[in-house]
Write a protein that holds these residues in place. Structure first.
Motif, short mmCIF file in Angstrom:
data_model
loop_
_atom_site.label_atom_id
_atom_site.label_comp_id
_atom_site.label_asym_id
_atom_site.label_seq_id
_atom_site.Cartn_x
_atom_site.Cartn_y
_atom_site.Cartn_z
N LYS A 102 0.81 -1.22 0.00
CA LYS A 102 0.00 0.00 0.00
C LYS A 102 0.85 1.27 0.00
N LEU A 103 2.13 1.15 0.29
CA LEU A 103 2.98 2.33 0.36
C LEU A 103 3.03 3.07 -0.99
N GLU A 104 2.96 4.39 -0.92
CA GLU A 104 3.12 5.19 -2.14
C GLU A 104 4.58 5.33 -2.52
N PHE A 105 5.45 5.19 -1.51
CA PHE A 105 6.86 5.50 -1.71
C PHE A 105 7.69 4.65 -0.76
N LEU A 106 8.48 3.73 -1.30
CA LEU A 106 9.33 2.86 -0.50
C LEU A 106 10.75 2.88 -1.06
N VAL A 107 11.68 3.36 -0.23
CA VAL A 107 13.10 3.37 -0.59
C VAL A 107 13.82 2.38 0.30
N VAL A 108 14.58 1.48 -0.29
CA VAL A 108 15.29 0.45 0.45
C VAL A 108 16.79 0.57 0.18
N ALA A 109 17.58 0.64 1.24
CA ALA A 109 19.04 0.56 1.12
C ALA A 109 19.47 -0.83 1.54
N ASP A 110 20.03 -1.59 0.61
CA ASP A 110 20.39 -2.98 0.92
C ASP A 110 21.41 -3.48 -0.08
N MET A 111 21.90 -4.70 0.17
CA MET A 111 22.88 -5.31 -0.72
C MET A 111 22.24 -6.20 -1.77
N PHE A 112 21.02 -6.70 -1.47
CA PHE A 112 20.35 -7.64 -2.37
C PHE A 112 18.87 -7.27 -2.50
N GLU A 113 18.24 -7.84 -3.49
CA GLU A 113 16.80 -7.69 -3.64
C GLU A 113 16.11 -8.67 -2.70
N SER A 114 15.95 -8.25 -1.45
CA SER A 114 15.23 -9.08 -0.49
C SER A 114 13.76 -9.13 -0.86
N GLU A 115 13.01 -9.94 -0.14
CA GLU A 115 11.58 -10.04 -0.42
C GLU A 115 10.90 -8.69 -0.23
N THR A 116 11.38 -7.89 0.72
CA THR A 116 10.81 -6.55 0.92
C THR A 116 11.32 -5.58 -0.13
N ALA A 117 12.60 -5.67 -0.48
CA ALA A 117 13.16 -4.77 -1.49
C ALA A 117 12.46 -4.93 -2.84
N LYS A 118 11.97 -6.10 -3.13
CA LYS A 118 11.25 -6.32 -4.40
C LYS A 118 9.99 -5.45 -4.49
N LEU A 119 9.49 -5.01 -3.34
CA LEU A 119 8.29 -4.17 -3.32
C LEU A 119 8.62 -2.68 -3.42
N ALA A 120 9.91 -2.33 -3.44
CA ALA A 120 10.33 -0.93 -3.38
C ALA A 120 10.11 -0.20 -4.69
N ASN A 121 10.02 1.12 -4.56
CA ASN A 121 10.07 1.98 -5.74
C ASN A 121 11.51 2.23 -6.15
N LEU A 122 12.38 2.26 -5.14
CA LEU A 122 13.79 2.57 -5.39
C LEU A 122 14.66 1.76 -4.44
N ILE A 123 15.70 1.10 -4.99
CA ILE A 123 16.67 0.37 -4.18
C ILE A 123 18.01 1.08 -4.32
N LEU A 124 18.65 1.34 -3.17
CA LEU A 124 19.96 1.99 -3.16
C LEU A 124 21.02 0.99 -2.74
N PRO A 125 22.14 0.90 -3.49
CA PRO A 125 23.16 -0.13 -3.22
C PRO A 125 24.00 0.21 -2.00
N ALA A 126 23.92 -0.63 -0.98
CA ALA A 126 24.62 -0.37 0.29
C ALA A 126 25.86 -1.24 0.42
N SER A 127 26.82 -0.76 1.18
CA SER A 127 28.07 -1.49 1.36
C SER A 127 27.93 -2.60 2.38
N SER A 128 28.90 -3.50 2.38
CA SER A 128 28.89 -4.67 3.26
C SER A 128 29.87 -4.48 4.41
N TYR A 129 29.93 -5.48 5.29
CA TYR A 129 30.85 -5.45 6.42
C TYR A 129 32.31 -5.37 5.98
N LEU A 130 32.62 -5.85 4.78
CA LEU A 130 33.99 -5.81 4.29
C LEU A 130 34.40 -4.40 3.89
#
Length: 716
Positions: free
Chosen positions: A437-465
């Motif tokens: 139902k969200l009009e606007f979902l921004v996700v910062a993550d390393m992968f397309e998680s199940e929640t990220a698949k629902l996003a309008n925008l995914i931002l590439p985040a760094s890892s522990y390394l």
């Protein structure tokens, strides 16, 4: 054969052209083991391996997850560029386009609906610097009261219980180094053998030294195997079991009366309540024989030193906070705290489960474990942030309650960092519908998680390394995670992403940081004078001293290894005991004719949280490539279920299909399913949305279900 292998390895070594070593920390559990990634460049390829580094917490040990952690940040599916959803598909865009998109939608939503139409959902896996900055971002850049994080589903019960009892919450009241020398250990609802394997040697050493170990769990696990006494209780009956043990302690007078008189409030009320309880009722509620309660109480009461440890088995219930308080009542009644080899430990699940809740991600908290509703605290943080106190939002709501507000249309846009709430939350089917139902979902993550698949925008985040910063481990030790592995593509650190978004929103003056260390230095000031005081900690000290236990109030302060030696953190210096009912205020699931079995959930050693990272590791995924239902053979026979057969599990909230796995070690009235899988294997589809009224923890550990073979059998 041996000579041939040696010859092969020598030849391989000759082909190594260069070798680079990257210092880092494990991204998974709260032990935060120090380690190194070894990168070898061969003639035609690169190889990687992870090895442990010496440190005060895990002493160079790694578990199977840590040894294979590098496999997920190097995975081919890693997101390397901003991705915008266009006509249902993600397409690569530039960072400039991504930031303009965010500015446009934030402005539009807030102009139409107000500042609180946006929410922020954080994580207990990000660094202290990023957790701090995320809280500041929500309240200064977005001016929204709606921020909470996935640690609400992990540590909130233990945190609230410790705060009420002791006046403050640090994971361990002592350092890990005291465990091997204590004489009696109570492990309540914790399976450290699979969840935090590198802590196990501390308990094994204690056993070698003669400690009596009591394990409380409905299942036999790798942890219960080291126990001298296993109390195999019914799921959800921990508070009642603690009352039974406490009743024996009082009646047989194992009390430390001087300690209670001088350092504790509320004992008389607890004693009166416990005296009104009947052992027969407690026995019926818990399923634990009375003689075993006596044995546990006598051993813990008689031994000179003792420690109690709790984890999700006790805490993830609708009375989890009260249940933990009752185990702390036991600890206080015998005076086993604030002394050598005596104390309490909440065994945190996520990597930064401790630090992430101290500096502003929780709905009701400001940095340093300050309260957002306390005027003095608000004034202090407003001054640090150079804003007016009246412009600082008030408290919001817990993580699941935010999702309810999304479903109701009150929250229309969400910033999500390093979390997968459509899988990890209870009543998961409802949660997914809310996110849709969200009009606007921004996700910062390393992968397309199940929640990220629902996003309008995914931002590439760094890892522990790649992402340097501090983490606070299970015992409250602040550590510095070095990270210098080169980033691929256009990946950015979470703190960089927040600063760049703040800049396009016109808030650059509050977010003009150029390094994680610079953010940490502001965090030090923000935490100064608070319960979680980091002001005496610096990156330089962390490198030299390999971690410091907070509170650390000055540059000459060595940190605090043992809490409460002379006083507790309440204003009068005393701890607070409160009576705890056998029955939860929020009713738990009861088994019925329609749903005749208890369901409880937990982890397996090869996976972490919702499995987004560990399922990207070939070595880990191969160990457990699908979910399962652990069931007693006699129960399976009753329901005509064979071993390794696909089984349907159903509650009043939904149904899933997993494979059966026989175990003699589980109660016949209980089944167990791990929570690392999604979709049709997501056990949280079966879990109620009811929350602990004290801390808003969902009741993951107690559901009522029925089971049946998934495939109907035919005879020929």
């Amino acid at each position: 054969m041996t000579e041939m292998l040696l010859k092969y390895f020598r030849e391989q070594q000759k082909q190594v052209e260069t070798e680079r070593i990257y210092n880092t920390q494990c991204p998974y559990c709260s032990m935060q083991c120090k380690m190194q990634l070894v990168e070898q460049t061969h003639v035609k390829r690169k190889t990687y391996k992870t090895i442990g580094r010496d440190n005060p917490t895990s002493q160079g040990r790694l578990c199977i997850k840590g040894m294979n952690a590098h496999q997920h940040p190097l995975h081919k599916d890693r997101i390397q560029y901003p991705l915008l959803k266009v006509n249902g598909e993600f397409v690569k865009i530039s960072w400039r386009e991504a930031l303009d998109y965010i500015k446009e939608h934030v402005t539009e939503i807030q102009e139409k609906n107000g500042a609180d139409a946006l929410g922020v959902y954080g994580s207990a896996s990000i660094t202290n610097e990023e957790a701090y900055l995320l809280g500041k971002f929500a309240r200064v850049a977005l001016k929204t009261k709606y921020i909470d994080y996935n640690g609400r589903l992990c540590m909130s019960a233990a945190a609230s219980a410790a705060s009420k009892t002791f006046g403050m919450d640090r994971g361990f009241t002592n350092s890990l180094q005291e465990i091997p020398y204590t004489e009696c250990i109570m492990l309540a609802g914790t399976n450290v053998a699979e969840c935090q394997p590198t802590i196990m040697p501390y308990f094994e050493k204690a056993k070698e030294n003669g400690a009596f170990i009591i394990a409380i769990d409905p299942r036999e696990t790798g942890t219960t195997k080291i126990a001298d006494l296993h109390l195999k209780l019914k799921p959800g009956s921990d508070a009642a079991l603690a009352n039974g043990i406490l009743k024996v302690i009082i009646e047989e007078n194992y009390l430390d009366e001087r300690f209670l008189q001088e350092r504790v409030n509320g004992f008389e009320e607890v004693m009166q309540y416990v005296a009104s309880l009947e052992f027969s009722v407690i026995e019926e509620i818990t399923g634990v024989p009375l003689e075993k309660m006596y044995q546990a109480a006598r051993m813990f009461g008689q031994r000179e030193t003792g420690m109690i440890f709790t984890a999700r088995g006790v805490e993830q219930q609708t009375d989890g906070s009260a249940a933990v308080q009752n185990f702390l009542n036991i600890l206080l009644s015998v005076g086993k705290i604030g002394k050598p080899r005596c104390g309490y430990g909440a065994i945190t699940g996520q990597g930064n489960g401790q630090g992430a809740r101290e500096h502003g991600q929780k709905a009701d908290q400001l940095p340093g474990y300050r309260s957002i509703e306390n005027h003095e605290h608000r004034m202090y943080i407003a001054d640090v942030w150079n804003i007016e106190e009246k412009g600082l939002p008030r408290k919001g709501v817990s993580a699941y309650e935010m999702i309810e507000k999304i479903h109701d249309g009150e929250i229309k846009g969400l910033f999500l960092v390093c979390s997968n709430p459509t899988v990890s939350n209870p009543n998961a089917n409802f949660v997914k519908k809310a996110f849709e139902k969200l009009e606007f979902l921004v996700v910062a993550d390393m992968f397309e998680s199940e929640t990220a698949k629902l996003a309008n925008l995914i931002l590439p985040a760094s890892s522990y390394l790649e992402d340097e910063g501090t983490m606070t481990n299970v015992e409250g030790r602040v550590t510095l995670r070095e990270a210098s592995f080169p980033r691929r593509g256009e990946i950015k650190h979470d703190w960089e992403i927040l600063c760049e978004i703040a800049k396009v929103l016109g808030k650059e003056e509050y977010f003009s940081f150029s390094s994680a260390e610079e953010i940490f230095n502001e965090l030090r000031i923000a935490s100064k004078g608070g319960i979680a005081d980091y002001s005496g900690i610096t990156y330089e000290r962390l490198r030299a001293e390999k971690g410091i236990l907070w509170p650390c109030r000055s540059l000459t302060d060595k940190g605090t290894e043992r809490l409460f030696e002379t006083r507790f953190a309440h204003s009068d210096g005393k701890a607070m005991m409160v009576p705890v009912s056998n029955q939860a205020i929020v009713p738990k699931a009861k088994i019925t004719k329609k749903y005749p079995l208890y369901l409880t959930t937990g982890r397996v050693v090869s996976h972490y949280l919702t499995g987004v990272q560990t399922r990207k590791s070939a070595s880990l995924s191969a160990r457990n490539f699908e979910s399962f239902m652990e069931i007693h053979p006699s129960t399976a026979k009753k329901y005509e279920i064979s071993n390794q057969e696909l089984v349907q599990i159903e509650s009043s909230y939904g149904r899933i299909v997993v494979r059966s796995k026989f175990s003699e070690g589980i109660r016949p009235d209980t089944v167990f399913v791990p929570f690392h899988w999604a979709d049709s294997q997501n056990v949280n589809n079966l879990v109620s949305e009811k929350l602990d009224p004290a801390c808003k923890m969902p009741g993951f550990k107690v559901s009522a279900v029925n089971i049946s073979p998934s495939v109907k059998r035919s005879s020929y």
